[in-house]
Design a protein around this motif. Structure first.
Motif, PDB file in Angstrom:
ATOM      1  N   UNK A 101      40.746  30.175  47.122  1.00  0.00           N
ATOM      2  CA  UNK A 101      40.540  30.212  45.672  1.00  0.00           C
ATOM      3  C   UNK A 101      40.959  31.576  45.132  1.00  0.00           C
ATOM      4  N   UNK A 102      41.329  31.555  43.868  1.00  0.00           N
ATOM      5  CA  UNK A 102      41.511  32.792  43.118  1.00  0.00           C
ATOM      6  C   UNK A 102      40.237  32.953  42.296  1.00  0.00           C
ATOM      7  N   UNK A 103      39.570  34.062  42.476  1.00  0.00           N
ATOM      8  CA  UNK A 103      38.310  34.328  41.775  1.00  0.00           C
ATOM      9  C   UNK A 103      38.565  35.420  40.736  1.00  0.00           C
ATOM     10  N   UNK A 104      38.208  35.132  39.498  1.00  0.00           N
ATOM     11  CA  UNK A 104      38.341  36.091  38.405  1.00  0.00           C
ATOM     12  C   UNK A 104      36.937  36.444  37.932  1.00  0.00           C
ATOM     13  N   UNK A 105      36.638  37.728  37.967  1.00  0.00           N
ATOM     14  CA  UNK A 105      35.334  38.202  37.498  1.00  0.00           C
ATOM     15  C   UNK A 105      35.573  39.054  36.256  1.00  0.00           C
ATOM     16  N   UNK A 106      34.898  38.696  35.177  1.00  0.00           N
ATOM     17  CA  UNK A 106      34.977  39.477  33.950  1.00  0.00           C
ATOM     18  C   UNK A 106      33.573  39.994  33.654  1.00  0.00           C
ATOM     19  N   UNK A 107      33.446  41.315  33.638  1.00  0.00           N
ATOM     20  CA  UNK A 107      32.187  41.961  33.276  1.00  0.00           C
ATOM     21  C   UNK A 107      32.379  42.566  31.888  1.00  0.00           C
ATOM     22  N   UNK A 108      31.315  42.625  31.106  1.00  0.00           N
ATOM     23  CA  UNK A 108      31.456  43.143  29.751  1.00  0.00           C
ATOM     24  C   UNK A 108      30.151  43.785  29.304  1.00  0.00           C
ATOM     25  N   UNK A 109      30.291  44.760  28.442  1.00  0.00           N
ATOM     26  CA  UNK A 109      29.141  45.471  27.905  1.00  0.00           C
ATOM     27  C   UNK A 109      29.520  46.065  26.563  1.00  0.00           C
TER      28      UNK A 109
END
Length: 163
Positions: A101-109
């Motif tokens: 799998x290709x895993x995309x993690x988007x964190x935001x603040x």
């Protein structure tokens, strides 16, 4: 005489009442600080963290991309890679005991009209097995376009001036 005494009392009471501080609105929960690790991509979005999360989840759902984790300040999506991929096999080894799998993690603040979004990607060999291996990928122009698309979607509904 009573009226003369009552008047200064009422004036003093009014003065005391008018000097009270106004109640302060409760503070929003503190947002986490984000670091941008090597290989990750980031940008500032004119929207709240909640609007960024909603835009990201909605976009993933429209594309049929599974959202595997959704927290207040992070969304993780995965896309299963089907079929043989000799280039990835050569670079990261075979994924012969589970899915790749290709895993995309988007964190935001951030705050209501200024949210920092940080995106990083990984290739996962043998996903969700005892032999799972994760390889961090550097961002590229295509993945930055995806992050810019998130920015555009979130800003359309935010009501904030674009940056």
């Amino acid at each position: 005489m009573r009226q003369l005494l009552l008047l200064p009392l009422l004036a003093g009471l009014a003065a005391c009442q008018s000097s009270r501080p106004e109640p302060v609105a409760p503070a929003l929960p503190a947002q986490p600080e984000l670091a941008v690790p090597a290989g990750a991509q980031s940008l500032t979005i004119s929207a709240s963290p909640e609007q960024v999360r909603a835009a990201l989840v909605e976009s993933a759902q429209q594309r049929g991309t599974p959202v595997v984790q959704q927290d207040a300040n992070m969304v993780v999506i995965e896309r299963k890679m089907t079929g043989a991929n000799p280039a990835l096999d050569a670079e990261f080894g075979a994924s012969d005991n589970g899915d790749r799998v290709i895993r995309v993690r988007v964190r935001f603040t951030g705050q209501p009209c200024s949210t920092l979004a940080v995106q990083d990607l990984a290739v996962i060999n043998n996903a969700r097995t005892a032999l799972e291996q994760s390889f961090v990928l550097p961002g590229n122009a295509n993945t930055m376009d995806s992050l810019k698309g998130l920015k555009s979607r979130a800003e359309k509904t935010s009501g904030c001036p674009a940056v």
